[in-house]
Design a protein around this motif. Structure first.
Motif, PDB file in Angstrom:
ATOM      1  N   GLY A 230      34.245  50.814  30.658  1.00 58.53           N
ATOM      2  CA  GLY A 230      33.417  51.837  31.323  1.00 58.53           C
ATOM      3  C   GLY A 230      32.612  51.292  32.491  1.00 58.53           C
ATOM      4  N   LYS A 231      32.977  50.126  32.986  1.00 61.31           N
ATOM      5  CA  LYS A 231      32.204  49.528  34.093  1.00 61.31           C
ATOM      6  C   LYS A 231      32.197  50.430  35.333  1.00 61.31           C
ATOM      7  CE  LYS A 231      34.553  45.674  34.344  1.00 61.31           C
ATOM      8  NZ  LYS A 231      35.582  45.945  33.313  1.00 61.31           N
ATOM      9  N   SER A 232      33.390  50.916  35.727  1.00 60.59           N
ATOM     10  CA  SER A 232      33.465  51.692  36.977  1.00 60.59           C
ATOM     11  C   SER A 232      32.716  53.011  36.852  1.00 60.59           C
ATOM     12  CB  SER A 232      34.921  52.004  37.346  1.00 60.59           C
ATOM     13  OG  SER A 232      35.637  50.823  37.428  1.00 60.59           O
TER      14      SER A 232
ATOM     15  N   VAL B 139      40.568  31.122  45.340  1.00 60.46           N
ATOM     16  CA  VAL B 139      40.461  32.583  45.460  1.00 60.46           C
ATOM     17  C   VAL B 139      39.074  33.019  44.982  1.00 60.46           C
ATOM     18  CG1 VAL B 139      41.271  34.784  44.468  1.00 60.46           C
ATOM     19  CG2 VAL B 139      42.934  33.067  45.274  1.00 60.46           C
ATOM     20  N   ARG B 140      38.625  32.435  43.884  1.00 59.92           N
ATOM     21  CA  ARG B 140      37.311  32.821  43.345  1.00 59.92           C
ATOM     22  C   ARG B 140      36.192  32.438  44.329  1.00 59.92           C
ATOM     23  NH1 ARG B 140      38.166  35.314  38.740  1.00 59.92           N
ATOM     24  NH2 ARG B 140      35.996  35.920  38.893  1.00 59.92           N
ATOM     25  N   ASP B 141      36.330  31.295  44.976  1.00 61.25           N
ATOM     26  CA  ASP B 141      35.321  30.894  45.969  1.00 61.25           C
ATOM     27  C   ASP B 141      35.286  31.903  47.110  1.00 61.25           C
ATOM     28  OD1 ASP B 141      34.892  28.651  44.469  1.00 61.25           O
ATOM     29  OD2 ASP B 141      36.014  27.295  45.785  1.00 61.25           O
TER      30      ASP B 141
ATOM     31  N   MET C 289      27.088  46.146  41.337  1.00 59.38           N
ATOM     32  CA  MET C 289      28.346  45.418  41.499  1.00 59.38           C
ATOM     33  C   MET C 289      28.984  45.203  40.136  1.00 59.38           C
ATOM     34  SD  MET C 289      29.009  41.791  43.439  1.00 59.38           S
ATOM     35  CE  MET C 289      28.945  42.439  45.098  1.00 59.38           C
ATOM     36  N   GLU C 290      30.214  45.666  39.990  1.00 61.94           N
ATOM     37  CA  GLU C 290      30.893  45.505  38.702  1.00 61.94           C
ATOM     38  C   GLU C 290      32.002  44.467  38.780  1.00 61.94           C
ATOM     39  OE1 GLU C 290      34.266  47.519  37.492  1.00 61.94           O
ATOM     40  OE2 GLU C 290      33.862  49.296  38.717  1.00 61.94           O
ATOM     41  N   GLY C 291      32.217  43.755  37.677  1.00 67.46           N
ATOM     42  CA  GLY C 291      33.270  42.754  37.667  1.00 67.46           C
ATOM     43  C   GLY C 291      33.339  42.008  36.354  1.00 67.46           C
ATOM     44  N   ARG C 292      33.657  40.712  36.457  1.00 64.54           N
ATOM     45  CA  ARG C 292      33.757  39.874  35.252  1.00 64.54           C
ATOM     46  C   ARG C 292      32.764  38.711  35.293  1.00 64.54           C
ATOM     47  NH1 ARG C 292      37.033  43.325  35.293  1.00 64.54           N
ATOM     48  NH2 ARG C 292      38.887  43.625  34.001  1.00 64.54           N
ATOM     49  N   ASP C 293      32.337  38.348  36.510  1.00 61.47           N
ATOM     50  CA  ASP C 293      31.512  37.136  36.662  1.00 61.47           C
ATOM     51  C   ASP C 293      30.325  37.381  37.584  1.00 61.47           C
ATOM     52  OD1 ASP C 293      32.932  37.490  39.035  1.00 61.47           O
ATOM     53  OD2 ASP C 293      33.138  35.344  39.400  1.00 61.47           O
ATOM     54  N   ILE C 294      29.882  38.623  37.682  1.00 58.53           N
ATOM     55  CA  ILE C 294      28.810  38.910  38.648  1.00 58.53           C
ATOM     56  C   ILE C 294      27.490  38.287  38.173  1.00 58.53           C
ATOM     57  CG2 ILE C 294      27.664  40.718  40.021  1.00 58.53           C
ATOM     58  CD1 ILE C 294      30.859  40.431  40.251  1.00 58.53           C
ATOM     59  N   GLY C 295      27.165  38.484  36.903  1.00 65.30           N
ATOM     60  CA  GLY C 295      25.916  37.921  36.384  1.00 65.30           C
ATOM     61  C   GLY C 295      25.979  36.419  36.148  1.00 65.30           C
TER      62      GLY C 295
ATOM     63  N   GLN D 290      39.700  33.165  29.173  1.00 63.03           N
ATOM     64  CA  GLN D 290      40.068  31.772  28.916  1.00 63.03           C
ATOM     65  C   GLN D 290      40.331  30.942  30.154  1.00 63.03           C
ATOM     66  OE1 GLN D 290      43.189  31.981  25.986  1.00 63.03           O
ATOM     67  NE2 GLN D 290      41.731  32.375  24.339  1.00 63.03           N
ATOM     68  N   ARG D 291      40.266  31.576  31.333  1.00 60.64           N
ATOM     69  CA  ARG D 291      40.523  30.774  32.540  1.00 60.64           C
ATOM     70  C   ARG D 291      39.377  29.771  32.718  1.00 60.64           C
ATOM     71  NH1 ARG D 291      39.419  35.961  35.627  1.00 60.64           N
ATOM     72  NH2 ARG D 291      37.177  35.881  35.762  1.00 60.64           N
ATOM     73  N   ALA D 292      39.702  28.662  33.404  1.00 61.00           N
ATOM     74  CA  ALA D 292      38.710  27.601  33.553  1.00 61.00           C
ATOM     75  C   ALA D 292      37.634  28.001  34.563  1.00 61.00           C
ATOM     76  CB  ALA D 292      39.412  26.323  34.015  1.00 61.00           C
TER      77      ALA D 292
ATOM     78  N   ASP E 274      33.158  47.487  43.682  1.00 66.17           N
ATOM     79  CA  ASP E 274      34.148  47.253  42.631  1.00 66.17           C
ATOM     80  C   ASP E 274      34.854  45.938  42.958  1.00 66.17           C
ATOM     81  OD1 ASP E 274      36.344  47.208  40.990  1.00 66.17           O
ATOM     82  OD2 ASP E 274      37.136  49.158  41.604  1.00 66.17           O
ATOM     83  N   THR E 275      34.416  44.847  42.343  1.00 63.62           N
ATOM     84  CA  THR E 275      35.009  43.540  42.712  1.00 63.62           C
ATOM     85  C   THR E 275      36.428  43.405  42.166  1.00 63.62           C
ATOM     86  OG1 THR E 275      34.060  42.380  40.806  1.00 63.62           O
ATOM     87  CG2 THR E 275      32.763  42.385  42.841  1.00 63.62           C
ATOM     88  N   GLY E 276      36.728  44.129  41.065  1.00 60.57           N
ATOM     89  CA  GLY E 276      38.105  44.126  40.540  1.00 60.57           C
ATOM     90  C   GLY E 276      39.072  44.632  41.601  1.00 60.57           C
ATOM     91  N   ALA E 277      38.634  45.629  42.376  1.00 66.88           N
ATOM     92  CA  ALA E 277      39.490  46.183  43.439  1.00 66.88           C
ATOM     93  C   ALA E 277      39.786  45.112  44.491  1.00 66.88           C
ATOM     94  CB  ALA E 277      38.825  47.392  44.079  1.00 66.88           C
ATOM     95  N   MET E 278      38.824  44.212  44.716  1.00 67.89           N
ATOM     96  CA  MET E 278      39.055  43.155  45.705  1.00 67.89           C
ATOM     97  C   MET E 278      40.131  42.179  45.205  1.00 67.89           C
ATOM     98  SD  MET E 278      35.034  42.663  46.799  1.00 67.89           S
ATOM     99  CE  MET E 278      35.240  41.429  48.069  1.00 67.89           C
ATOM    100  N   TYR E 279      40.036  41.810  43.910  1.00 66.53           N
ATOM    101  CA  TYR E 279      41.082  40.940  43.335  1.00 66.53           C
ATOM    102  C   TYR E 279      42.427  41.668  43.317  1.00 66.53           C
ATOM    103  CZ  TYR E 279      37.670  37.447  41.884  1.00 66.53           C
ATOM    104  OH  TYR E 279      36.703  36.470  41.885  1.00 66.53           O
ATOM    105  N   ARG E 280      42.389  42.959  42.984  1.00 67.36           N
ATOM    106  CA  ARG E 280      43.634  43.740  42.958  1.00 67.36           C
ATOM    107  C   ARG E 280      44.264  43.807  44.355  1.00 67.36           C
ATOM    108  NH1 ARG E 280      44.753  47.170  38.665  1.00 67.36           N
ATOM    109  NH2 ARG E 280      43.287  46.942  36.944  1.00 67.36           N
ATOM    110  N   THR E 281      43.409  43.913  45.373  1.00 66.12           N
ATOM    111  CA  THR E 281      43.925  43.989  46.746  1.00 66.12           C
ATOM    112  C   THR E 281      44.674  42.708  47.107  1.00 66.12           C
ATOM    113  OG1 THR E 281      42.179  45.521  47.368  1.00 66.12           O
ATOM    114  CG2 THR E 281      43.228  44.331  49.179  1.00 66.12           C
TER     115      THR E 281
HETATM  116  O1   DC Z   1      38.130  45.574  36.733  1.00 70.10           O
HETATM  117  P1   DC Z   1      39.621  45.505  37.027  1.00 70.10           P
HETATM  118  O2   DC Z   1      40.497  45.784  35.842  1.00 70.10           O
HETATM  119  O3   DC Z   1      40.024  46.310  38.206  1.00 70.10           O
HETATM  120  O4   DC Z   1      39.858  43.966  37.421  1.00 70.10           O
HETATM  121  C1   DC Z   1      41.128  43.492  37.747  1.00 70.10           C
HETATM  122  C2   DC Z   1      41.250  42.007  37.424  1.00 70.10           C
HETATM  123  O5   DC Z   1      40.478  41.254  38.342  1.00 70.10           O
HETATM  124  C3   DC Z   1      40.811  41.602  36.031  1.00 70.10           C
HETATM  125  O6   DC Z   1      41.910  41.358  35.194  1.00 70.10           O
HETATM  126  C4   DC Z   1      40.066  40.322  36.229  1.00 70.10           C
HETATM  127  C5   DC Z   1      39.858  40.171  37.689  1.00 70.10           C
HETATM  128  N1   DC Z   1      38.453  40.147  38.059  1.00 70.10           N
HETATM  129  C6   DC Z   1      37.805  38.946  38.006  1.00 70.10           C
HETATM  130  O7   DC Z   1      38.399  37.950  37.610  1.00 70.10           O
HETATM  131  N2   DC Z   1      36.511  38.849  38.411  1.00 70.10           N
HETATM  132  C7   DC Z   1      35.849  39.935  38.835  1.00 70.10           C
HETATM  133  N3   DC Z   1      34.581  39.808  39.252  1.00 70.10           N
HETATM  134  C8   DC Z   1      36.501  41.196  38.857  1.00 70.10           C
HETATM  135  C9   DC Z   1      37.792  41.266  38.445  1.00 70.10           C
END
Ligand code: DC
Length: 211
Positions: free
Chosen positions: A15-17, A107-109, A126-132, A174-176, A33-40
């Protein structure tokens, strides 16, 4: 007032988005939506026939692609050579490819630098996986959303998407490099059985209390 960042991290389909958009609208903040940036980037790799399992090739493409950040109607979008892909980044193919490119440290940098740049547009949700944990670790407003797997899978199915969420969460956790985890000081909300209004209500109340 100085621009602030509300960080919303969590598992896929937690429910992040939906909640981030409600909160941004309510507070007049900019939604990212930072996921959208990775998806792009994943979409761009597939389009250019770059192997998403080859970290070097992915990093090289990421170093070279021509992008611009835009803010349209309080939503940040990443344009590639002037084009913002939308439907294209929501396909099953892109969902399967994205955790691989998201695990590449270069890519993360790159993403972190771009995401930090967004503060020029104003206060952010800002929504994502590593924002905080990684992008804005200094923010005082950190939230982590989760819901049980069954409910999350049903939410995705309702959107017409069938995918192995457990596998994606496992790869993301589990990614490093900057794995998905609860940030220090984050408020954890398990929203199984809750509506978006209830979840966003909890977050808004907490933010207003601290502002
Ligand atoms: O939120 P999403 O499902 O659109 O994110 C797509 C992928 O991007 C998700 O599998 C993990 C990655 N992602 C990430 O590693 N770090 C973020 N800040 C946002 C997304």
């Amino acid at each position: 007032m100085k621009n602030i960042v509300i960080a919303i991290d969590g598992t896929s389909a937690s429910g992040k988005s939906t909640n981030s958009k409600i909160i941004a609208r309510e507070l007049g903040f900019v939604y990212v939506d930072t996921g959208a940036m990775y998806r792009t980037l994943a979409w761009y790799c597939l389009k250019n026939k770059v192997d998403v399992h080859d970290p070097k090739a992915v990093a090289t493409l990421c170093r070279k692609w021509k992008t611009t950040l835009e803010c349209v109607e309080n939503h940040v979008r990443l344009a590639v050579a002037g084009y913002v892909p939308e439907k294209e980044i929501r396909t099953a193919e892109v969902s399967a490819a994205v955790p691989h490119i998201a695990a590449v440290p270069k890519v993360r940098d790159w993403m972190k630098a771009k995401q930090r740049e967004c503060i020029r547009f104003g206060s952010l949700v800002m929504e994502g996986r590593d924002i905080g944990t990684n992008v804005f670790p200094e923010t005082d407003f950190k939230f982590y959303l989760d819901a049980n797997l069954d409910e999350r899978s049903k939410r995705r199915e309702a959107e017409g998407v069938v995918e192995n969420l457990a596998a994606r969460d496992q790869r993301d956790s589990q990614r490093a490099s900057a794995p998905l985890m609860v940030a220090l000081g984050a408020m954890v909300i398990n929203n199984s059985g809750m509506t978006a209004e209830q979840t966003s209500g909890i977050i808004l109340a907490e933010v207003k209390k601290r502002l």
